[in-house]
Structures are given as C-alpha cells and as structure tokens.
Design an enzyme around this catalytic site. Structure first.
Site, PDB file in Angstrom:
ATOM      1  N   LYS A  61      63.253  43.279  59.682  1.00 36.25           N
ATOM      2  CA  LYS A  61      62.899  43.328  61.106  1.00 36.25           C
ATOM      3  C   LYS A  61      62.152  44.625  61.382  1.00 36.25           C
ATOM      4  CE  LYS A  61      65.143  42.930  65.649  1.00 36.25           C
ATOM      5  NZ  LYS A  61      66.467  42.977  66.340  1.00 36.25           N
ATOM      6  N   SER A 136      66.702  39.112  69.652  1.00 37.52           N
ATOM      7  CA  SER A 136      65.397  39.679  69.424  1.00 37.52           C
ATOM      8  C   SER A 136      64.858  39.434  68.006  1.00 37.52           C
ATOM      9  CB  SER A 136      65.432  41.179  69.691  1.00 37.52           C
ATOM     10  OG  SER A 136      66.288  41.834  68.768  1.00 37.52           O
ATOM     11  N   SER A 160      71.317  39.839  68.737  1.00 35.86           N
ATOM     12  CA  SER A 160      69.955  39.711  68.182  1.00 35.86           C
ATOM     13  C   SER A 160      69.882  39.251  66.730  1.00 35.86           C
ATOM     14  CB  SER A 160      69.199  41.029  68.322  1.00 35.86           C
ATOM     15  OG  SER A 160      68.858  41.245  69.666  1.00 35.86           O
TER      16      SER A 160
END
Lengths: 469, 95
Positions: A61, A136, A160
C-alpha cells in the site's frame, strides 16, 4: 504458464524453492497480469519493473515508505516524494528475499472506505468494475483478488484492511495494536494505525504476518508476540467458543444477503465443533463510530501538520511563509483530509477538548471494557465485516457520513486495539460477503485457526466470476 | 453545536489551511453534519471513567543509548522543494 489468479503465495514459494520458476520469471508473470488488467482496475500507483530478491513478489500500500520508490499516500501533497529510507516492514520483507512489485492505490492518507478519495483516481472492484473495492486499502485488496500480486501489505486505522478484503473477497488481517512496526509508514492516527497482510488464503495471511510482526526499536509502541505465529492446519473447531455480538449482527443497514451469508458461516462453525453463543456489545456498537470520528481526526490533524511544504512534497508559491504553508495545504490536500483536519483541530481546540477529544477517550475505555468482558466467555467474536457488499462508484462520495458508516462494524474492535480477520464467506448479488472474526489481544492464532477451518469448509472461490477461464 | 463561518475560518487558520470561498460553503455544511453526529459521545456520563490514549499496556519505553550514523546531508535534503547549501530554503516570514 503461471495462473496468477489462482496461485497462492505458498504455492509460488514452493515453485521458486523447487526451481521450477525463477524469481525474475515469477515477477514477470505478475507484470504481465498487471499490464493486462490494471488499466481497467487501477490497483497500482507505481509498478516496479525491476526488483531485487530471491523470493516471491509482494505489493505494498502506498502509505508504506520504500527507499528509492515513490510513496504518495494517494495525495497530491506527496507527489514526487521518494523516501530515502525503508519502513521497517519493508526491511523485514527484503531480508526474506521478497521483491517489491509496486505501490498500491489508497484513499488519500488512508482516509476513506472506497479509494475514491485517492488524488490519482479510484481503484475498481475486480468482481464488478462499476463498483468500489472498499478502502482505504482498495488497491492492495483488488490487486490480490485480480491476480496482480500473490499477497500485499495494507494499513488499517478503522477498517482499511478488513473492509476492502471483504468487498474484494480475500483474506485480510488487522493485527493486534503494537505487534507490527509503523516506522516509515505515513502516519494517520497513531493510536489506531496498524500494518497488516492481505492474501488469498488464511495460511498465506498468517505466514506474512509472521514475517512482519515483532518489536522494532525504531517504534517504541511495538511489542514482541507472546507466542509465535502458528500456520493453521486443522479442519475442526472443537474446544473453541465463538461469540456472536447481537448489536454487530443486527445493526441497521446490514443488507439481508450479508446477514444470511454470515449466519450460514457461523452455523458452519457450530458444525465444525465450536460452541457458539450470543453476546452483547451495546455501547461499542452505538458509540464506536462517533468515538472513532473524534479520535482519528484529532490525531490526523496533528500528524498531518508536517505537510507544510518545507522539507518534502508539494510547495505552493507564496511571498510570505505562513501564506506558503496555508496555500500548500489547501492545494495539496483533498477534501477528506481537510474535513478531518478541521474536525480534529476543532475537537482539540481550547474550550472543546474535554467535551470532544477527552470524552471520546473515555468512551474508548468503555469500549475496551465491553470487549474484555466478552472475551471472558469467548475465544473469538463473529459478525459481518461490512454492512453491505461493494457499492457503486460515486454512491457515497457526496455524503461523508454515509461513507463513514461503511466502517460501522470494523471500528469498535480497532478502538479496543484488537485483532480482526476478514475471510470471504459467500456471495450476495454476485458480490463477496466478508465474515469478521475478532480476537482478544494477541489472539491472532485463534483467528487463523477458525479462518482456515472455515475456508476449507466453505469452499469459497476467490476468483471473480468474470475473470474465471 | 453548529459552527459558523467565522469559527470555521478560525479553525482553518489554526490548522494553517487557506480555504477558498467555495470550500468554506461546502466543507462548512459537511463539518456541521459530522460534528452533530460525533457529539453523540456527550450523551454518556463518564465522569468516573479514565481515558484511554492508546490500547497497549506499555509505559516509559527506553531505547539503548547507542550512537549511530545519521542520514547523510544530501539524502536529508533530497526531497526539499528548495534548498540553499545545507539548509531548506523558505520564503521570509511576513508581517
């Protein structure tokens, strides 16, 4: 010919170990899959054509700092930023030979539940590209599901990792707070942020967790695991007590198809030998969201103060320094970070601190105590991860509060610092439904055991129907 | 617990955020919705409950006092928007 849609990290490692494929060939197979499918899905913000390491690839990420590789956190304010050091988790993965495949899309500063807040455009759900992958960490979750990485790392503040895994139909772990270093991670809310694995199987997830967990002298909020990670093997749940928190299974807004799939999975736990009983987390369910949306923005407003245009990242032109700060931040941040900075600054300002931030911290104690009481009777709790399946792009972007409700069921255990595992448990309307398993502090091994046994029993096919050949 | 335009601009200034007029309108309305929702925490009487600042039972963690190399100057300045010699260059402080 490598089928990256089906290959698990465990199988990939085995192929490399037996020299049936070289690490470079494996890397190339994923690059090919990325070239074929990522133009539609947009999981990656940066792809590494070359990498070092004698192991298998991994996606990270884009809030995870990588030396020499751009790290934007999905924000314009970090456009062009290239870290000069690796996050500790990256150092640990490299030490095991893992190769960085690329950096995955995220809501700006990990603030959001759909990746639509990314300054670089949304990621799309591999099951249905008209829908969001969750957020997210939608980029990491969608990449794993679409065969664009064998596994990935995400970060989770209020859901997330777990929520995008639920919406994309894979396995995601938010570890116990303090078990994984945040050194080198773009900070959002420091009392909540955790790095964790996203994978196609529970065993891959557990193994990746074992690679990154443990105390790091560079992050004083980390601790060593009290017991080593056990790769799950068994297929029964005898001797385990699983609690079903009434309020998190019956909350308003949970879709009937989600409830039905989760109820079937819980029934399956009983068939596998677990003792299943009802429990209650009334205040956690009711006050978790307001508590979180005070604490997280308050900490975010402080953490994001560093983006001032002085040392790195974007700088707006201005003749005066204070004007430069304020304009840099206006032009560099998108709407969601601005909303959270404003809410957080307000909640921390003189005259409002006690009523907002101070009160939220006390609510947090209440939520911890409720969870502690539940874990006196149960080894793990089960409920849906997301109230809904993946929703259409644009459905919640105009309504911040509607978007916040996406994390209604993941937030309470995050506030309590507890581990949570998402596993896919079925389909509703042709889209994956996620089961959330919550454990006591350091209870990851129990979650892996339950997750693995259920995974075998449920036989969920993690490859999206439209991508099956 | 509504927040008006003047308060919003004050908070924005505290956070060093220059908001455009259009943003004051739009974000202001959303902010009021959010504050109304989070104000729910005040319903509970928690005068006897201690606060939780983070969920881990660790206090006073000390590191070993071992000297180590710092980041080389060129690397520390590698991402600077503007530099002058060994320093980050910024516009002058105004009035």
């Amino acid at each position: 010919m490598i089928d990256t849609l089906r290959l698990t990290a465990e199988q990939a490692s085995e192929l490399v170990r037996r020299r049936e494929i070289s690490p470079a060939e494996l890397h190339a197979a994923y690059l090919e899959a990325i070239a074929a499918r990522d133009p539609e899905l947009h999981c990656y913000l940066h792809v590494c054509e070359e990498a070092e390491g004698e192991g298998i690839p991994i996606a990270l990420k884009d809030v995870i700092g990588t030396r020499g590789i751009p790290t934007t956190a999905g924000s314009r304010i970090l456009e062009g930023y290239v870290p000069v050091y690796d996050a500790t988790v990256v150092t640990r993965l490299k030490a095991r030979g893992l190769r960085i495949l690329g950096k995955t899309n995220t809501d700006e500063f990990a603030m959001g539940s759909s990746t639509e807040n990314s300054a670089y455009g949304p990621t799309r759900n591999p099951w249905d590209p008209s829908r969001v992958p969750g957020g997210s960490g939608g980029g990491s979750a969608a990449a794993v599901t679409a065969g664009l990485a064998p596994w990935a790392l995400g970060s989770d503040t209020g859901g997330s990792i777990k929520q995008p895994s639920a919406l994309c139909g894979n396995v995601g772990l938010r570890p116990t707070y303090g078990t994984v270093s945040r050194y080198g991670i773009v900070a959002f809310a420091s009392s909540l942020d955790q790095v964790g694995p996203v994978a196609r199987t529970v065993r891959d997830c557990a193994f990746l967790y074992s690679l990154i967990a443990g105390r790091d002298p560079c992050d004083s909020t980390t601790v060593d695991l009290p017991h080593p990670v056990e790769l799950p093997e068994g297929d029964d749940l005898r001797g385990l007590r699983i609690g079903v928190p009434k309020e998190l299974n019956e909350a308003e807004g949970i879709e009937p198809g989600v409830s039905a799939a989760v109820a079937r999975a819980i029934e399956r736990c009983r068939e596998l030998g677990a003792e299943v009983g009802e429990c209650s987390l009334p205040l956690s369910a009711e006050y978790g969201m307001p508590c979180y949306y005070l604490i997280a923005p308050a900490e975010a407003s402080s953490n994001l103060a560093r983006y001032d245009g002085v040392r790195y990242g974007y700088r707006a032109r201005a003749a005066d320094r204070v004007e430069m700060y304020a304009r840099t931040r206006d032009e560099g941040f998108g709407d969601e970070p601005k909303r959270r900075i404003l809410v957080g600054t307000y909640a921390l300002s003189a005259g409002y601190y006690d009523a907002f931030y101070g009160q939220a911290q006390k609510v947090r104690t209440v939520i911890r105590r409720e969870h502690d009481a539940a874990f006196e009777r149960f080894d793990a709790l089960a409920c849906p991860t997301s109230p809904t399946v993946a929703f259409p792009l644009g459905a919640r972007t105009q309504h911040p509060l509607a978007m916040y409700l996406s994390d209604l069921l993941t937030i309470p255990s995050c506030l309590a610092g507890l581990p949570g595992l998402n596993i896919p448990c079925g389909l509703s309307e042709g889209l994956p439904v996620g089961l959330q398993l919550i454990g006591p502090q350091f209870g990851e091994n129990t979650l892996f055991r339950i997750g693995h046994a259920l995974e075998q029993a449920l036989g969920f096919d993690p490859v999206p129907a439209r991508l099956r050949s | 617990m509504a927040i008006d335009r003047e308060q919003l601009l004050h908070v924005a200034h505290l956070a060093r955020l220059e908001l455009r007029d259009e943003e004051v309108e739009r974000l202001g309305a959303q902010l009021n919705d959010i504050l109304a929702a989070v104000s729910k925490v005040s319903e509970l009487d928690l005068s006897e409950v201690p606060p939780t600042s983070h969920p881990l039972d660790v206090v006073n963690v000390f590191g070993a006092d071992v000297p180590h190399e710092s980041l080389p100057l060129e690397e520390a300045l590698a991402n600077a928007p503007e530099r002058e010699g060994s320093a980050f260059r910024v516009p002058p402080a105004g009035s």
